[in-house]
Design an enzyme around this catalytic site. Structure first.
Site, mmCIF file in Angstrom:
data_model
loop_
_atom_site.group_PDB
_atom_site.id
_atom_site.type_symbol
_atom_site.label_atom_id
_atom_site.label_comp_id
_atom_site.label_asym_id
_atom_site.label_seq_id
_atom_site.Cartn_x
_atom_site.Cartn_y
_atom_site.Cartn_z
ATOM 1 N N SER A 50 -0.948 0.951 0.833
ATOM 2 C CA SER A 50 -1.024 1.226 2.005
ATOM 3 C C SER A 50 -2.206 2.252 2.350
ATOM 4 O O SER A 50 -2.397 2.432 3.429
ATOM 5 C CB SER A 50 0.414 1.947 2.665
ATOM 6 O OG SER A 50 0.618 3.096 2.115
ATOM 7 N N THR A 65 4.152 4.058 0.851
ATOM 8 C CA THR A 65 4.605 5.276 1.279
ATOM 9 C C THR A 65 3.395 5.977 1.948
ATOM 10 O O THR A 65 3.506 7.240 2.949
ATOM 11 C CB THR A 65 5.285 6.101 0.538
ATOM 12 O OG1 THR A 65 4.450 6.316 -0.858
ATOM 13 C CG2 THR A 65 6.490 5.507 -0.014
ATOM 14 N N ASP A 66 2.224 5.889 1.224
ATOM 15 C CA ASP A 66 1.084 6.848 1.811
ATOM 16 C C ASP A 66 0.807 6.885 3.259
ATOM 17 O O ASP A 66 0.456 7.776 3.637
ATOM 18 C CB ASP A 66 -0.274 6.301 0.904
ATOM 19 C CG ASP A 66 -0.231 6.633 -0.591
ATOM 20 O OD1 ASP A 66 0.782 7.247 -0.941
ATOM 21 O OD2 ASP A 66 -1.061 6.132 -1.361
ATOM 22 N N THR A 115 4.333 0.525 -3.347
ATOM 23 C CA THR A 115 4.916 0.975 -4.707
ATOM 24 C C THR A 115 6.168 0.310 -4.770
ATOM 25 O O THR A 115 6.629 -0.142 -5.968
ATOM 26 C CB THR A 115 5.107 2.345 -4.683
ATOM 27 O OG1 THR A 115 3.580 3.065 -4.935
ATOM 28 C CG2 THR A 115 5.829 2.904 -6.064
HETATM 29 N N1 ASP Z 1 -0.196 4.134 -2.985
HETATM 30 C C1 ASP Z 1 1.020 3.395 -2.513
HETATM 31 C C2 ASP Z 1 1.122 2.734 -1.277
HETATM 32 O O1 ASP Z 1 1.008 3.738 -0.277
HETATM 33 C C3 ASP Z 1 2.249 4.539 -2.678
HETATM 34 C C4 ASP Z 1 3.480 4.158 -2.441
HETATM 35 O O2 ASP Z 1 3.817 3.112 -1.971
HETATM 36 O O3 ASP Z 1 4.287 5.041 -2.563
HETATM 37 O O4 ASP Z 1 1.029 1.632 -1.057
#
Ligand code: ASP
Length: 325
Positions: free
Chosen positions: A66, A99-100, A19
């Site tokens: 991720s 972040t995932d 993200t």
């Molecule tokens: N779905 C995204 C990822 O993990 C979420 C994020 O980056 O906050 O790539």
């Protein structure tokens, strides 16, 4: 690499997507966006003052969401980061990451990298195109932490929303808010704000140079299953058929299992599958019981990473491994 002023450290930014590099259709949108849409040069260009903190060399390693990270991705990322750290001319690495599953990649790198240099993972909860994105400040903060003289020797760090968290305990604890990350058991290792870093802790377990693992250590197949009211023991028995060498049981409370589930877990253990007990609660410490090692303060996801490495390396004494790392 831009030419740093004499006293500035030289840092490599390795972009992997997420993200923090996300682009949505409208600035008002924080959930409908494509992760990993902006490249690393665009990311850096959105952070004024980055080159006043460090000489930056930036590279695009991947552009994934991720949620799609895999053990093979961890291994190739670790190999690349290790090569950068070993090559000279690089005093530390900042990895931009979704972040995932950031906490899993961070702990994996924490266990396999052989370095004392700072390695910092950073992400963002709002896409780069959103109103008030959190990525640019998080990236500036991550570079500030990686450039700090006392960041060395702490293993892999995670920086979001002003907090510096250790890779072993950092966890995504909220699905949406910019303050999504916390260290539920260990607390924050430091704080970063307006170019200043305040340190508050030190890792309590072995990492980086103090582990036998590297990016070449094979990763054994390990699954995670959770306990819940009325859960089917058939799912536990099915794990044996997948060829898994290990299972992390994210049990209720203190790693507990219903009578049915316990029977199926005991069968797995008799069949040679290593079952590690953890908790689904998000914090706390789980001890060994009934021939099943306890994950201690590791989350089920982190326990899986460690068990994959330990079994892949052919290590016995799994409880000792969990007590040490
Ligand atoms: N779905 C995204 C990822 O993990 C979420 C994020 O980056 O906050 O790539």
């Amino acid at each position: 690499m831009s030419k740093p002023a004499m006293s500035l450290p030289r840092l490599c930014i390795v972009a992997t997507g997420g993200t923090i590099a996300g682009a949505g259709v409208r600035p008002q949108t924080t959930m409908a966006y494509a992760a990993g849409a902006l490249d690393v040069d665009e990311l850096c260009a959105r952070v004024p003052g980055l080159d006043e903190v460090a000489g930056i060399q930036a590279e695009q390693f991947a552009a994934i969401d991720s949620k799609n990270a895999t053990p093979a991705f961890w291994q190739s990322l670790a190999a690349r980061v290790q090569a950068l750290l070993d090559a000279g001319g690089c005093d530390g690495v900042v990895v931009t990451h979704g972040t995932d599953t950031l906490e899993e990649t961070a702990y994996y790198l924490h266990l396999v990298l052989k370095t004392d240099k700072p390695v910092v993972l950073v992400g963002a909860m709002r896409p780069a195109t959103a109103l008030s994105p959190d990525g640019p400040l998080n990236l500036l903060d991550a570079v500030t932490v990686a450039a700090h003289p006392q960041a060395a020797g702490r293993g892999v760090l995670v920086v979001l929303n002003h907090q510096v968290l250790g890779a072993r305990d950092a966890a995504k604890t909220n699905a949406n808010r910019p303050d999504a990350f916390a260290s539920p058991n260990a607390g924050a290792m430091g704080w970063v704000q307006d170019g200043r870093v305040a340190w508050m802790g030190w890792p309590g377990h072995g990492h980086t140079r103090a582990t036998p693992f590297t990016a070449s250590t094979p990763l054994a197949p390990v699954e995670v299953l959770a306990g819940y009211a009325g859960g089917s023991a058939a799912l536990i028995r099915a794990v044996g058929a997948t060829g898994a060498k290990g299972l992390v049981w994210a049990g209720t409370g203190n790693g507990s299992a219903s009578a049915d589930a316990q029977e199926a877990l005991d069968e797995l253990v008799r069949d040679g599958v290593v079952v590690v007990r953890a908790t689904r609660t998000g914090s706390g410490c789980v001890a060994a019981s009934g021939g099943m090692p306890g994950a201690g303060t590791l989350s089920p996801w982190k326990a899986r990473v460690l068990l994959m490495l330990a079994l892949g390396a052919g290590m016995g004494g799994v409880q000792d491994v969990f007590d040490t790392y």
